[in-house]
Design a protein around this motif. Sequence first.
Motif, PDB file in Angstrom:
ATOM      1  N   ALA A 108     -21.284  -2.209  -6.270  1.00  0.00           N
ATOM      2  CA  ALA A 108     -21.126  -3.200  -7.348  1.00  0.00           C
ATOM      3  C   ALA A 108     -20.700  -4.563  -6.797  1.00  0.00           C
ATOM      4  O   ALA A 108     -21.019  -5.598  -7.370  1.00  0.00           O
ATOM      5  CB  ALA A 108     -20.098  -2.707  -8.361  1.00  0.00           C
ATOM      6  N   TYR A 109     -19.984  -4.553  -5.658  1.00  0.00           N
ATOM      7  CA  TYR A 109     -19.448  -5.803  -5.110  1.00  0.00           C
ATOM      8  C   TYR A 109     -20.205  -6.263  -3.870  1.00  0.00           C
ATOM      9  O   TYR A 109     -19.698  -7.058  -3.079  1.00  0.00           O
ATOM     10  CB  TYR A 109     -17.940  -5.632  -4.821  1.00  0.00           C
ATOM     11  N   PHE A 110     -21.440  -5.783  -3.706  1.00  0.00           N
ATOM     12  CA  PHE A 110     -22.247  -6.126  -2.534  1.00  0.00           C
ATOM     13  C   PHE A 110     -22.370  -7.636  -2.323  1.00  0.00           C
ATOM     14  O   PHE A 110     -22.313  -8.131  -1.200  1.00  0.00           O
ATOM     15  CB  PHE A 110     -23.645  -5.513  -2.667  1.00  0.00           C
ATOM     16  N   GLY A 133     -26.183  -1.560 -17.805  1.00  0.00           N
ATOM     17  CA  GLY A 133     -25.037  -1.558 -16.914  1.00  0.00           C
ATOM     18  C   GLY A 133     -25.185  -0.393 -15.948  1.00  0.00           C
ATOM     19  O   GLY A 133     -25.926   0.568 -16.225  1.00  0.00           O
ATOM     20  N   SER A 134     -24.517  -0.465 -14.794  1.00  0.00           N
ATOM     21  CA  SER A 134     -24.601   0.710 -13.922  1.00  0.00           C
ATOM     22  C   SER A 134     -23.843   1.877 -14.547  1.00  0.00           C
ATOM     23  O   SER A 134     -24.060   3.028 -14.177  1.00  0.00           O
ATOM     24  CB  SER A 134     -24.176   0.432 -12.490  1.00  0.00           C
ATOM     25  N   ASP A 135     -23.000   1.595 -15.541  1.00  0.00           N
ATOM     26  CA  ASP A 135     -22.351   2.690 -16.266  1.00  0.00           C
ATOM     27  C   ASP A 135     -23.382   3.681 -16.826  1.00  0.00           C
ATOM     28  O   ASP A 135     -23.194   4.894 -16.759  1.00  0.00           O
ATOM     29  CB  ASP A 135     -21.540   2.148 -17.459  1.00  0.00           C
ATOM     30  N   ARG A 161     -26.106  -0.693  -7.920  1.00  0.00           N
ATOM     31  CA  ARG A 161     -25.709  -2.106  -7.918  1.00  0.00           C
ATOM     32  C   ARG A 161     -25.645  -2.586  -9.372  1.00  0.00           C
ATOM     33  O   ARG A 161     -26.078  -1.894 -10.284  1.00  0.00           O
ATOM     34  CB  ARG A 161     -26.753  -2.969  -7.172  1.00  0.00           C
ATOM     35  N   THR A 162     -25.154  -3.800  -9.558  1.00  0.00           N
ATOM     36  CA  THR A 162     -25.033  -4.338 -10.912  1.00  0.00           C
ATOM     37  C   THR A 162     -25.255  -5.842 -10.899  1.00  0.00           C
ATOM     38  O   THR A 162     -25.040  -6.487  -9.867  1.00  0.00           O
ATOM     39  CB  THR A 162     -23.640  -4.022 -11.499  1.00  0.00           C
ATOM     40  N   LEU A 163     -25.664  -6.383 -12.035  1.00  0.00           N
ATOM     41  CA  LEU A 163     -25.728  -7.837 -12.186  1.00  0.00           C
ATOM     42  C   LEU A 163     -24.462  -8.367 -12.861  1.00  0.00           C
ATOM     43  O   LEU A 163     -24.358  -9.539 -13.191  1.00  0.00           O
ATOM     44  CB  LEU A 163     -26.973  -8.246 -12.993  1.00  0.00           C
ATOM     45  N   SER A 164     -23.486  -7.478 -13.082  1.00  0.00           N
ATOM     46  CA  SER A 164     -22.286  -7.862 -13.842  1.00  0.00           C
ATOM     47  C   SER A 164     -21.262  -8.652 -13.035  1.00  0.00           C
ATOM     48  O   SER A 164     -20.369  -9.253 -13.612  1.00  0.00           O
ATOM     49  CB  SER A 164     -21.573  -6.624 -14.385  1.00  0.00           C
ATOM     50  N   LYS A 165     -21.322  -8.604 -11.721  1.00  0.00           N
ATOM     51  CA  LYS A 165     -20.255  -9.219 -10.928  1.00  0.00           C
ATOM     52  C   LYS A 165     -20.769 -10.502 -10.268  1.00  0.00           C
ATOM     53  O   LYS A 165     -20.677 -11.553 -10.857  1.00  0.00           O
ATOM     54  CB  LYS A 165     -19.712  -8.211  -9.914  1.00  0.00           C
ATOM     55  N   GLY A 166     -21.317 -10.424  -9.073  1.00  0.00           N
ATOM     56  CA  GLY A 166     -21.759 -11.632  -8.386  1.00  0.00           C
ATOM     57  C   GLY A 166     -22.796 -12.419  -9.176  1.00  0.00           C
ATOM     58  O   GLY A 166     -22.850 -13.648  -9.105  1.00  0.00           O
TER      59      GLY A 166
HETATM   60  C1  PLP Z   1     -17.948  -3.422 -12.433  1.00  0.00           C
HETATM   61  C2  PLP Z   1     -18.367  -2.171 -11.785  1.00  0.00           C
HETATM   62  C3  PLP Z   1     -19.575  -1.578 -12.096  1.00  0.00           C
HETATM   63  C4  PLP Z   1     -20.533  -2.282 -12.987  1.00  0.00           C
HETATM   64  O1  PLP Z   1     -20.655  -1.771 -14.188  1.00  0.00           O
HETATM   65  P1  PLP Z   1     -21.753  -2.324 -15.181  1.00  0.00           P
HETATM   66  O2  PLP Z   1     -21.851  -1.197 -16.125  1.00  0.00           O
HETATM   67  O3  PLP Z   1     -23.016  -2.560 -14.406  1.00  0.00           O
HETATM   68  O4  PLP Z   1     -21.213  -3.592 -15.752  1.00  0.00           O
HETATM   69  C5  PLP Z   1     -19.939  -0.407 -11.464  1.00  0.00           C
HETATM   70  N1  PLP Z   1     -19.163   0.144 -10.548  1.00  0.00           N
HETATM   71  C6  PLP Z   1     -17.994  -0.420 -10.212  1.00  0.00           C
HETATM   72  C7  PLP Z   1     -17.177   0.189  -9.165  1.00  0.00           C
HETATM   73  C8  PLP Z   1     -17.566  -1.582 -10.825  1.00  0.00           C
HETATM   74  O5  PLP Z   1     -16.403  -2.128 -10.468  1.00  0.00           O
END
Ligand code: PLP
Length: 356
Positions: free
Chosen positions: A194-196, A95-97, A217-222
């Motif tokens: 994250a919302y690119f 995760g980007s976390d 960036r993340t693969l969690s959203k789009g």
């Molecule tokens: C959802 C989100 C992330 C993504 O987090 P992951 O750990 O990749 O799931 C990162 N930054 C923001 C602002 C988000 O809303």
Amino acid sequence: MTPFLRADLAALAPYTLPSLPPGPLDRLDSNESALDLPLPLRQDLAAKYTQSLEAHRYPDSSHQALHQAIADYVCQSASLPAGTIGPEWISAGNGSDELIRSLLIATCLGTGQGVLVAEPTFSIYAILARTLGIPVQSLKRDSYTWEMPRETPSGVRLVFALHPNSPTGNLLTPAEVTWLRQLPPEVLVVVDEAYFEFSGDSLLGELLEHPNWLILRTLSKGFRLAGHRVGYAIAHPAIITVLEKVRLPYNLPSFSQMAALLVLDHWQEILAVVPQVITEREKLLAGLRQHPVLQVWPSRANFLYLQAPDPGRLWQQLLERGTLVRHTGGGLRISVGTRAENERTLERLAAIVAPA
Ligand SMILES: *Cc1c(COP(=O)(O)O)cnc(C)c1O
């Protein structure tokens, strides 16, 4: 009883979601994709699990294939010639976390220096900083934009900017980007995109000019992959090298790497529904604006943000009717769901704020 624990951690609360009522619930609180992966892709992933995943082996810790696939996607989605951004510009996290934590470790930890955020914004930046004992300074956002100080605040090594911001949904303004550009090279500028995939707007071009910028960036959203926990950073190789040192060696499980490679290989198909999400978002916005008591902002992401006289009560009333949203930053953030979910959101809100 636990004198060996750091006293400052006692004041922090764990990141938990509220306890939920039984029964079906529209989960519109985390900005996940309302749609799962297409069934053929899930079947493909299941087959790959059976045929080639070695559950008894540690995952690939080099992430070579993944870095290459991400770099290719980054170039293609920005219409850059292949190779403009190569795999040496990419680091992948659980995760980007995880990358946010690695960045805090790599810049501030143990230095007494801290981070700067503009609130309300993504809460994880400050939460993770505090768990590491790193000071957090914040600027106030007037919902849309923030006051930019004339001088770089002292004691700051890391600035988190979110493009578009959560919960407010707006892109950085040109003035804010200009302010970020003039920050001294001693400050790392992190632009979280994250919302690119929804905004279609990236500050990637800045990276080539500013070695103190990094894009998350993340693969969690789009990309609809929140359950697999894959995020990535794009930055000058000198920064990436350090992120690679700081991360856990086996931070990305084999199955997550497999899933990430699969969605990146099918990115056009997976992102093909983004225009529908945006259409739904605009319908939801128009519906919410029917109620003068709600103040709603336009958004470039897959959620909307609104303010109401008593947001805590409104949050509770929505939950009682089966819609879970996020109460944050003094307002409510509502993810765009399926069409049926969005219609229920509007019906339930109407029943609360404008009972017939
Ligand atoms: C959802 C989100 C992330 C993504 O987090 P992951 O750990 O990749 O799931 C990162 N930054 C923001 C602002 C988000 O809303």
